[in-house]
Design an enzyme around this catalytic site. Sequence first.
Site, PDB file in Angstrom:
ATOM      1  N   CYS A 199     142.858 106.811  -7.024  1.00 50.56           N
ATOM      2  CA  CYS A 199     144.169 106.109  -6.228  1.00 50.56           C
ATOM      3  C   CYS A 199     144.912 106.515  -8.063  1.00 50.56           C
ATOM      4  O   CYS A 199     144.764 105.687  -8.200  1.00 50.56           O
ATOM      5  CB  CYS A 199     144.040 105.427  -5.720  1.00 50.56           C
ATOM      6  SG  CYS A 199     145.677 104.981  -4.936  1.00 50.56           S
ATOM      7  N   THR A 227     147.090 101.321   3.791  1.00 48.38           N
ATOM      8  CA  THR A 227     146.175 100.943   2.842  1.00 48.38           C
ATOM      9  C   THR A 227     146.050  99.965   2.555  1.00 48.38           C
ATOM     10  O   THR A 227     145.113  99.101   3.181  1.00 48.38           O
ATOM     11  CB  THR A 227     145.732 102.467   1.592  1.00 48.38           C
ATOM     12  OG1 THR A 227     146.865 102.167   1.001  1.00 48.38           O
ATOM     13  CG2 THR A 227     145.313 103.662   2.338  1.00 48.38           C
ATOM     14  N   PHE A 238     139.105 103.326  -4.262  1.00 47.68           N
ATOM     15  CA  PHE A 238     139.922 103.977  -4.760  1.00 47.68           C
ATOM     16  C   PHE A 238     139.792 105.063  -4.943  1.00 47.68           C
ATOM     17  O   PHE A 238     140.733 106.030  -5.682  1.00 47.68           O
ATOM     18  CB  PHE A 238     140.970 103.182  -6.064  1.00 47.68           C
ATOM     19  CG  PHE A 238     141.319 102.442  -5.601  1.00 47.68           C
ATOM     20  CD1 PHE A 238     142.570 102.174  -4.605  1.00 47.68           C
ATOM     21  CD2 PHE A 238     141.311 100.918  -5.760  1.00 47.68           C
ATOM     22  CE1 PHE A 238     143.088 100.856  -4.354  1.00 47.68           C
ATOM     23  CE2 PHE A 238     141.254  99.399  -5.250  1.00 47.68           C
ATOM     24  CZ  PHE A 238     142.966  99.837  -4.983  1.00 47.68           C
TER      25      PHE A 238
HETATM   26 MN1  MNH Z   1     145.672 105.424  -3.068  1.00 52.12          MN
HETATM   27  C1  MNH Z   1     144.358 108.218  -3.388  1.00 52.12           C
HETATM   28  C2  MNH Z   1     142.680 104.124  -2.186  1.00 52.12           C
HETATM   29  C3  MNH Z   1     147.178 102.083  -2.559  1.00 52.12           C
HETATM   30  C4  MNH Z   1     149.280 106.776  -3.130  1.00 52.12           C
HETATM   31  N1  MNH Z   1     143.917 106.507  -2.589  1.00 52.12           N
HETATM   32  C5  MNH Z   1     143.876 107.640  -2.662  1.00 52.12           C
HETATM   33  C6  MNH Z   1     142.222 107.495  -2.548  1.00 52.12           C
HETATM   34  C7  MNH Z   1     141.535 106.909  -2.478  1.00 52.12           C
HETATM   35  C8  MNH Z   1     142.602 105.437  -2.176  1.00 52.12           C
HETATM   36  C9  MNH Z   1     140.127 106.839  -1.771  1.00 52.12           C
HETATM   37  C10 MNH Z   1     141.516 109.624  -3.336  1.00 52.12           C
HETATM   38  C11 MNH Z   1     141.081 110.057  -1.762  1.00 52.12           C
HETATM   39  C12 MNH Z   1     140.301 111.555  -2.035  1.00 52.12           C
HETATM   40  O1  MNH Z   1     139.698 111.214  -2.714  1.00 52.12           O
HETATM   41  O2  MNH Z   1     140.241 112.407  -1.331  1.00 52.12           O
HETATM   42  N2  MNH Z   1     145.101 103.454  -2.266  1.00 52.12           N
HETATM   43  C13 MNH Z   1     144.163 104.020  -1.567  1.00 52.12           C
HETATM   44  C14 MNH Z   1     143.469 102.034  -1.789  1.00 52.12           C
HETATM   45  C15 MNH Z   1     144.814 101.540  -1.495  1.00 52.12           C
HETATM   46  C16 MNH Z   1     145.251 102.447  -1.576  1.00 52.12           C
HETATM   47  C17 MNH Z   1     142.396 101.628  -0.333  1.00 52.12           C
HETATM   48  C18 MNH Z   1     144.982 100.133  -1.144  1.00 52.12           C
HETATM   49  C19 MNH Z   1     143.973  98.925  -1.226  1.00 52.12           C
HETATM   50  N3  MNH Z   1     147.935 104.789  -3.084  1.00 52.12           N
HETATM   51  C20 MNH Z   1     147.706 103.421  -2.407  1.00 52.12           C
HETATM   52  C21 MNH Z   1     149.098 103.593  -3.055  1.00 52.12           C
HETATM   53  C22 MNH Z   1     150.053 103.924  -3.784  1.00 52.12           C
HETATM   54  C23 MNH Z   1     148.770 105.284  -3.222  1.00 52.12           C
HETATM   55  C24 MNH Z   1     150.191 101.919  -3.318  1.00 52.12           C
HETATM   56  C25 MNH Z   1     151.218 104.584  -3.693  1.00 52.12           C
HETATM   57  C26 MNH Z   1     152.329 103.850  -4.369  1.00 52.12           C
HETATM   58  N4  MNH Z   1     146.704 107.367  -3.517  1.00 52.12           N
HETATM   59  C27 MNH Z   1     148.070 107.695  -3.542  1.00 52.12           C
HETATM   60  C28 MNH Z   1     148.137 109.023  -4.109  1.00 52.12           C
HETATM   61  C29 MNH Z   1     147.055 109.528  -4.346  1.00 52.12           C
HETATM   62  C30 MNH Z   1     146.137 108.745  -3.373  1.00 52.12           C
HETATM   63  C31 MNH Z   1     149.129 109.878  -3.990  1.00 52.12           C
HETATM   64  C32 MNH Z   1     146.833 110.757  -4.293  1.00 52.12           C
HETATM   65  C33 MNH Z   1     146.430 111.493  -5.480  1.00 52.12           C
HETATM   66  C34 MNH Z   1     145.725 112.707  -6.068  1.00 52.12           C
HETATM   67  O3  MNH Z   1     144.904 113.000  -5.390  1.00 52.12           O
HETATM   68  O4  MNH Z   1     146.560 112.912  -7.003  1.00 52.12           O
END
Ligand code: MNH
Length: 462
Positions: free
Chosen positions: A407, A269, A400
Site C-alpha cells: 500500500c 479501507t 497493507f
Molecule cells: Mn491501500 C495497495 C490495504 C489505505 C492506496 N492497500 C494496498 C494493498 C493493501 C492495501 C493490502 C496491496 C494489495 C495487493 O497486493 O494486491 N490500504 C490498505 C488498508 C488501508 C489502505 C488496509 C487502510 C487502513 N490505500 C490506503 C490509502 C490509500 C491507498 C489511504 C491512498 C491514499 N493502496 C493504495 C494504492 C495501492 C494500495 C494506490 C496500490 C499500490 C501499488 O500497487 O503500487
Amino acid sequence: LPHPPGRRRVLGDVVSVMRAPGGGPVQKMLHLSKGAGPLFELRTFGMKFVLTTDAALTAELSDEGRFQKALAPGVKALREVAGDGLFTAYTDEPNWALAHDLLLPAFTRASMRGYHDTMNAVCSELISAWDQESEPVDVSPWLTRMTLETIGRTSFSTDFGSFTSDEQHPFVTAMITALAGGQRRAFLSAVPGGRLLMRRGRKVYDERRAYVDAMIDDIVEARRASGDRRTDDLLGLMLNSRHPDTGAALDLTNVRYQINTFLVAGHETTSGALSFALYYMSRDREVMRRAQEEADAILGTDPDAVPTFEQVPKFRYIRRCLDEALRLWPTAPGFARGPRHGSETIGGRWTLHRDDWVLVMLTAVHRDPSVWGADADSYDPDHFLPANVRARPAHSYLPFGVGDRACIGRQFALHESVLALARLVHRYDLTPDPSYDLRIAERLTLMPRDFRLGVTRRTPKD
Ligand code: MNH
C-alpha cells in the site's frame, strides 16, 4: 491440492461457499477454510481459486525475489474502471513504475505534515455533527464521510460536501456500483446464462459509470482552469510532474484511472479500519480506559484540543488498538501472489507454474494459531507491544500487503486513523449496544454494518 470437506458436483464449490455462514464470500471462505489449510483450492464454473490461510506459506510467498503480485480475478475485473492505475496495473506495465515514482512524493512524512491540518479540520466536522446527536450514531457511514472528505480535500482539492448533506455523496454509491459492476460482469461472463443477466445490469452500470467519469473530468478541469501548477498534492503530481530520468508524464487516460483508484482506495479501507477499531475498543472497558488515559495525557483537559503533527505518533496505545483491529479484520482482506520468473515450489511440495497464483487470506493468516497462539481470535492490543512484535516471524501481519506493490497510502491511513481515534476517545464516552453482534458488509472491502455507538461528551482528566 486438498479441498475442504463436502460434496462438489456440477457447480463445484459454489454451493458450499453459498451455504457457509457469514455475510459475504470472505467470511464464508474464512469459515470453509477452518481445518482445510495450509493450501487448498475451490472450484466454480471452471475457475480455480487457490487459497492459503497459513503464515509460513504467506512468508514464503512474500519473498520478492521469487514471487510478485498477481491479479486475482476480482482485481482484474476492476481494470475496466481502474485500468493500469497503480492498484490494478501489472508490475511490468510501464505505467506502474512511472506512476509509482511520480506519486511517491505525495506520501512522504513532509507531505503528511502538509495534510495534517486538513485531516484535523475534517475530523472537527465529524465531531461537530456527533456533538448534535442525541441518538446512537451509525458509525461506518459517518467515518466514510470523514475519510472521503479527507482524501478529496488533501489530494484533489475536492470537497464532497459530506457533512452538509444528509445523503452520502452520490459519487460513493456510483463508484462502488461501477466497480462492483465490473466484477459482477467478469463473474457472469464465466457462468452459463450469465450473459443474459449481464445485459440487464448494463444500463444502471453505464449511467453510474458516465456520472463517475464526468465527476473525474470536473476534478481535472477545475485544477487545470485554476492555472495552479503545484506539485505538493496527488492531483498536482499526476498532472504536472515529469519523471526525473526520462521526462515522462502520465497521460490523461491514466490520470483518470489513478483518480478513480485513489478516491476509492483512499477512503473505504480506512473507514472500515476505524470502525472495527471503535467496535472493539468500545466493548472492552479496560482497553477504552487505557486509550482515554493516553489521549488525556497527550491532549490535556481541553476537550477541544487537537493533536499537533508531532503528537500523532505519540499515541502508541491507540495505534496498537488500530493495529489489532486490522489484524482481526484486515479491511483489504487478501491479495494474490504468483511466481516472478518460472515455476516455484512452496511448502517444499506444491509447485506453482507461470500463471498460477495463491490468494493470501489475511483474515485467516492473521489468526494462524502457530503465530498468534490460543487467543488468536480475541482482541488484545498488547499483541502489538514492541517485544511481542519482535518475537513474531516476519510477514505474519500484512494488512497493507507486501513488497513493491504494498500500500502506497499506508502512512496516510495511519496518520488519519490515529488522529481521529485519539480525538474521538478524548472527547466522547462511546457506548455500545450490548445486543449488537458484529455483522460485516463486504463490498470491495470489509465494513461493520449497522454498528451504532452512543456518543456522550466527557470531561478529560489530568
Ligand atoms: Mn491501500 C495497495 C490495504 C489505505 C492506496 N492497500 C494496498 C494493498 C493493501 C492495501 C493490502 C496491496 C494489495 C495487493 O497486493 O494486491 N490500504 C490498505 C488498508 C488501508 C489502505 C488496509 C487502510 C487502513 N490505500 C490506503 C490509502 C490509500 C491507498 C489511504 C491512498 C491514499 N493502496 C493504495 C494504492 C495501492 C494500495 C494506490 C496500490 C499500490 C501499488 O500497487 O503500487
